[in-house]
Design a protein around this motif. Structure first.
Motif, PDB file in Angstrom:
ATOM      1  N   GLU A 142       0.816  -1.224   0.000  1.00 31.03           N
ATOM      2  CA  GLU A 142       0.000   0.000   0.000  1.00 31.03           C
ATOM      3  C   GLU A 142       0.846   1.269   0.000  1.00 31.03           C
ATOM      4  O   GLU A 142       0.336   2.358   0.275  1.00 31.03           O
ATOM      5  CB  GLU A 142      -0.926  -0.011   1.226  1.00 31.03           C
ATOM      6  N   LYS A 173      -1.856   4.084  -0.387  1.00 33.18           N
ATOM      7  CA  LYS A 173      -2.328   4.633   0.879  1.00 33.18           C
ATOM      8  C   LYS A 173      -2.093   6.138   0.908  1.00 33.18           C
ATOM      9  O   LYS A 173      -3.014   6.916   1.196  1.00 33.18           O
ATOM     10  CB  LYS A 173      -1.589   3.960   2.042  1.00 33.18           C
ATOM     11  N   LYS A 215      -4.415   7.727  -1.534  1.00 35.47           N
ATOM     12  CA  LYS A 215      -5.822   7.335  -1.404  1.00 35.47           C
ATOM     13  C   LYS A 215      -6.379   6.676  -2.675  1.00 35.47           C
ATOM     14  O   LYS A 215      -7.391   7.100  -3.227  1.00 35.47           O
ATOM     15  CB  LYS A 215      -6.699   8.551  -1.058  1.00 35.47           C
ATOM     16  N   GLU A 243      -8.312   3.962  -3.703  1.00 34.02           N
ATOM     17  CA  GLU A 243      -9.242   3.009  -3.081  1.00 34.02           C
ATOM     18  C   GLU A 243     -10.386   2.689  -4.021  1.00 34.02           C
ATOM     19  O   GLU A 243     -10.763   3.506  -4.844  1.00 34.02           O
ATOM     20  CB  GLU A 243      -9.849   3.642  -1.815  1.00 34.02           C
ATOM     21  N   THR A 259      -8.175  -0.187   0.178  1.00 36.51           N
ATOM     22  CA  THR A 259      -6.949   0.393  -0.377  1.00 36.51           C
ATOM     23  C   THR A 259      -6.257  -0.676  -1.225  1.00 36.51           C
ATOM     24  O   THR A 259      -6.081  -1.811  -0.779  1.00 36.51           O
ATOM     25  CB  THR A 259      -6.005   0.838   0.753  1.00 36.51           C
TER      26      THR A 259
END
Lengths: 447, 447
Positions: free
Chosen positions: B291, B295, B298, B300, B310
């Protein structure tokens, strides 16, 4: 390609800020995404078109005897100082300083670099003439990038450069590119008209812009109707022949951009019924510039008599990425893009109206495989979206031929074929049909 | 291509400053010219090889289900700030300020940009997994560019990025690229060995470098001999199958770079007779980074249960331009380059020993046309250079097969064929010969 496994993010809404139709459609159909002002990422569908355009340009350049190489995007400032253009070029040149404080720039064009390469490699008249070209990304730091890829900052250009021993020889190289350009644009599905362009201090008649007509064009153009009816593909051309007569056929008719237009001459030379006045988009530009760069950069070879000869140069550009926008401006309707067959990202779109229905899946698969085996690129919409959405998307992305397969039709042994261009639909009986042959024939002639 | 009309400036002398053999040979054979420190122009012969390498990589990426797009070379600084790498990256990043004082950079890699594109386009788990790739020029402002294209500043890279819903899914995407890389390098005529690489803070086993063995390699590597004898091309692979068993076959043998080497384990796991310790060149690197970017940026999607997930990412790189150097390091002799058939700039070189001699010209022309008609690329040396020079040049540029045609041989109805790799020469009687079939067969098996 199965749409369920592809990456084709279409947009339902027209994005704000996109002023012209090609920009709107390129965003909506998932061809490009803006990464920064005037800088675009080419999504899979857009890249497929870009690569097809590139391939056609490459083929026609090679056919005309031009030789492909590839110069880098980043150039040293020194060679631009040698030619005298480093200071002249202004703010459109993206200037860069590296970690050792050396001055570099992102090439907006390549006259200097190719002249340096040629000068350092070729010493004898025996190695002339040569026309070298490359297809490479360029950067011009436009003050106000706009119209999507039509006036971007990072753009793909095909630029060719000719090196000749004399002006008369240079004219021959020029003619080859002139004819090559006509063929190239015609193969791209465009009607491009060569128009005399300004030669500035060089003088003479060896500068032409190639303009396509589109209502949304950036400038006004004037020409004789006959130019719209001519073709450069209908005869076999030997590029080693004297191309003057063919060139003459194209340049004898009146054709001028706003900048070069002479209203009196237009009235005099062209009968009213033959007068075309329209909007145009520039897609190519060729010009002979003589010793402009070769003199400043001492690009000389030893002639037959042992004396040094300064070479005569010409430049020949095609805006490759811009062409996508230009093609769409020239070929679309209210439902979306209408790709010319030669550059369509896929030849055929197959719409599966009911994924999960065994007979429908199987028939789609049969089409998909058979068409691919016959060299046709297919996009199979096997997603769960509703039929209405599928029709809209397929029209939006503009593949030349659609095959619509659903359980109802199949019960009657029927599939539907639609031409994107004409909108004509035709039912075909699957059971009687040599499917591939029929579709291939339909696709080739665009229904 | 006729050499008399080509652009192939070979050098008689080894240029000073070129330290390693691939750099020397690339300059001498007219494959590249330096335009600035670590920045090269690709001359026609070099570009042909580059394009063949690209085509093989593209084919194998597509076969493994990766989807091609094309991101621009210039990126906005903002996305690198989002990921946190803008300040970390240091002086290797070429930073640029445009006319409006906006901060840009020449992309050294594309994790940020592809994550942005994916994040902005994909909202649902239904559109995962995807692996997207592009083949694009990158720039790293190396403090000391050297070894020609092996450590240049502007370089061509294929970089792929995978997006998955979980680590277990990401492992599958990783395995596809792993197998795809083995196939790719093998098709390029290289013996590439996957070696466990450092995974840093991510941990786990999902990072491999692909190393080819060459005496002039940049670092020492250690592996089990069995890895040199394996092939990834000898079985048909379905990339939708579970690839774990195949992956296991390749990773169960000891293989480590200097950095990761464990001498005790090497001694224990590999019998002395099977121990290979050699120099290696890195040509590819794949890794799972979880991630890390998704992450921070973002990235997602909505999962089946409606909750945001994620995504898990991986990067997969091949140094495309570097491969030319690596292939030459692995395949040359004192006379020049020995191209593997799959990437040779031309398949066959025809040497006309006496241009102007009617019978010789005619026979060369006959070969030239017939071979081209059968899909083989030919370079016909029809220049006035002396035979000795022609032999030297043809060996230097390393085409797999040479056909030597001269008046003496023709008087006896004979031409000579030479394999560049083995040096074997063979006389063939022109009169008895179905020329094309014979040459095609010879070329395919490299004599």
């Amino acid at each position: 390609m199965r749409l369920s496994q592809f990456f084709m993010p279409v947009l339902k809404e027209t994005p704000s800020g996109a002023e012209i139709v090609s920009h709107q459609l390129m965003l909506r159909a998932g061809l490009v995404r803006q990464s920064a002002a005037g800088i675009y990422s080419w999504l899979p569908l857009g890249l497929r078109v870009l690569q097809k355009i590139e391939a056609i340009i490459r083929e026609e350049q090679n056919k005309a005897g031009a030789i492909e190489l590839l110069m880098p995007t980043i150039q040293p400032a020194e060679i631009w100082r040698e030619s005298g253009r480093y200071d002249d070029y202004g703010k459109e040149m993206l200037r860069i300083t590296d970690r050792h404080d050396r001055e570099l720039l992102y090439g907006p064009t390549n006259e200097e670099l190719i002249t340096q390469i040629f000068r350092d490699s070729v010493k004898s008249y025996k190695d002339c003439p040569r026309t070298l070209y490359h297809i490479q990304w360029k950067f011009r730091d436009e003050i106000r990038p706009r119209f999507g890829v039509m006036r971007g900052r990072e753009f793909l250009m095909k630029d060719a450069y000719s090196f000749d021993l004399s002006k008369e020889e240079a004219r021959k190289s020029y003619q080859k590119m002139f004819i090559s350009y006509l063929r190239t644009f015609e193969r791209l599905g465009l009607k491009a008209i060569p128009m005399q362009a300004d030669t500035g201090p060089i003088g003479g008649d060896l500068s032409h812009e190639f303009i396509i007509l589109a209502d949304t064009g950036e400038s006004e153009v004037f020409c004789h109707k006959a130019l719209l009816e001519k073709s450069a593909l209908d005869t076999t051309i030997d590029f080693d022949d004297d191309l003057s007569p063919m060139m003459e056929q194209w340049t004898s008719h009146y054709a001028a951009t706003e900048e070069m237009h002479d209203a009196t001459r237009f009235e005099k030379e062209v009968a009213s019924a033959d007068q075309i006045s329209a909007r145009g988009i520039e897609v190519g530009h060729i010009f002979y510039f003589g010793e402009k760069y070769t003199k400043a950069m001492k690009c000389e070879v030893q002639g037959p008599d042992g004396k040094l000869v300064t070479l005569h140069g010409g430049s020949y550009g095609i805006g490759v990425s811009r062409l996508l926008g230009a093609i769409i401006e020239a070929s679309h309707d209210e439902d979306g893009i209408i790709w010319p067959n030669s550059v369509a990202p896929f030849d055929v779109g197959i719409i599966n109206l009911k994924p999960g229905d065994e007979a429908t899946d199987s028939m789609c698969q049969q089409f998909y495989k058979a068409l691919q085996d016959h060299g046709l690129d297919c996009l199979l919409d096997d997603t769960k979206e509703r039929p209405g959405g599928k029709f809209k998307t397929m029209d939006l992305i503009g593949l030349p031929t659609q095959i619509i397969v659903g359980p109802k039709g199949l019960k009657n042994g029927i599939v539907e074929i639609k031409s994107r261009k004409t909108g004509m639909r035709q039912e075909l009986e699957t059971k009687e049909l040599d499917i591939v042959t029929a579709i291939t024939a339909l696709t080739n002639k665009g229904l």
